[in-house]
Scaffold this motif. Structure first.
Motif, PDB file in Angstrom:
ATOM      1  N   THR A  35       1.349   5.849  -6.346  1.00  0.00           N
ATOM      2  CA  THR A  35       2.495   5.502  -7.195  1.00  0.00           C
ATOM      3  C   THR A  35       2.012   4.591  -8.321  1.00  0.00           C
ATOM      4  N   ILE A  38       4.091  -0.093 -10.046  1.00  0.00           N
ATOM      5  CA  ILE A  38       5.156  -0.603  -9.183  1.00  0.00           C
ATOM      6  C   ILE A  38       5.672  -1.923  -9.754  1.00  0.00           C
ATOM      7  N   PRO A  39       6.875  -2.351  -9.381  1.00  0.00           N
ATOM      8  CA  PRO A  39       7.464  -3.564  -9.980  1.00  0.00           C
ATOM      9  C   PRO A  39       6.687  -4.833  -9.630  1.00  0.00           C
ATOM     10  N   SER A 138      11.757   1.031  -2.418  1.00  0.00           N
ATOM     11  CA  SER A 138      12.065   2.386  -2.870  1.00  0.00           C
ATOM     12  C   SER A 138      11.246   2.772  -4.103  1.00  0.00           C
ATOM     13  N   LYS A 139      10.883   1.778  -4.912  1.00  0.00           N
ATOM     14  CA  LYS A 139      10.087   2.035  -6.120  1.00  0.00           C
ATOM     15  C   LYS A 139       8.636   2.398  -5.769  1.00  0.00           C
ATOM     16  N   GLU A 141       7.935   4.671  -3.691  1.00  0.00           N
ATOM     17  CA  GLU A 141       8.012   6.137  -3.542  1.00  0.00           C
ATOM     18  C   GLU A 141       7.150   6.632  -2.375  1.00  0.00           C
TER      19      GLU A 141
END
Length: 219
Positions: A35, A38-39, A138-139, A141
């Motif tokens: 992913t 990410i944040p 959830s971010k 993934e």
């Protein structure tokens, strides 16, 4: 043409040789991205009220949930197998995400248990609301989910650009593999797979520093 051969010998061949000799488990030339971007977690609370950032750090990311002491053995496995090997790298850190309200349990864990193992420099505990944790997770993934306490036994490798790294696709042998996290319950997973993948991440940055004529700086 000669320039391309020289570049190959200087930069590509050493990486391939390193992976061949240093790694008997992971046959990927580089560690794939699971992913991207990410944040950040800079706005979340920490025990010492100092901000923690994922950017420009090689991070082991974990989610502990409400029952901190339940995961004590997992901490020990991660500490002894992975943390002790990489704790002296300048830009290496461990970030554990927990629900707000578990601060006292974390302080107890640090003072009574982890401190007995030695230093916990580079260990960071960040606290957020359940909604914030679920939104953040959830971010990522991921296929795996958090349990009802907002925990997972898996930890994740995040690179300096906030990309979650793991195993995805076909390796050099043609074997299809997908691995997004590493189980802190299974020592073999940490010893064999996570250790192997961390070698690749560390070597990537060492090779980049060398390429940029900055080999004197440690990661």
């Amino acid at each position: 043409m000669k320039k391309n051969i020289v570049l190959f010998v200087l930069f590509v061949l050493p990486i391939v040789a390193y992976l061949f000799f240093a790694s008997g488990v992971n046959s990927f030339i580089s560690l794939p991205t699971i992913t991207k971007n990410i944040p950040e977690v800079t706005s979340w609370k920490t025990l010492d009220n100092k901000p923690v950032a994922l950017t420009n750090k090689i991070t082991i990311l974990g989610f502990i949930g409400n029952d901190v002491m339940k995961h004590k053995g997992n901490f020990f496995n991660l500490y002894e197998i992975i943390y002790t090997k990489y704790k002296d790298f300048k830009d290496f850190q461990v970030v554990m995400v927990l629900p707000d309200g578990t601060q006292s349990e974390v302080e107890k864990l640090l003072k009574l248990d982890i401190k007995k193992l030695g230093t916990y420099k580079g260990w960071n505990f960040v606290f957020a609301t359940p909604d914030q944790i679920n939104a953040f997770y959830s971010k990522l993934e991921l296929v795996g989910k958090l349990d009802s306490t907002l925990a997972t036994p898996n930890v994740f490798i995040i690179d300096k650009k906030r990309n979650l790294r793991g195993r995805k696709g076909q390796d050099q042998k043609g074997t299809v593999e997908y691995k997004e996290g590493y189980s802190t319950v299974l020592e073999a997973d940490l010893y064999n797979k996570m250790m192997d993948d961390m070698k690749i991440i560390i070597y990537e940055y060492r090779a980049a520093l060398k390429k940029n004529h900055n080999a004197t700086r440690e990661i």
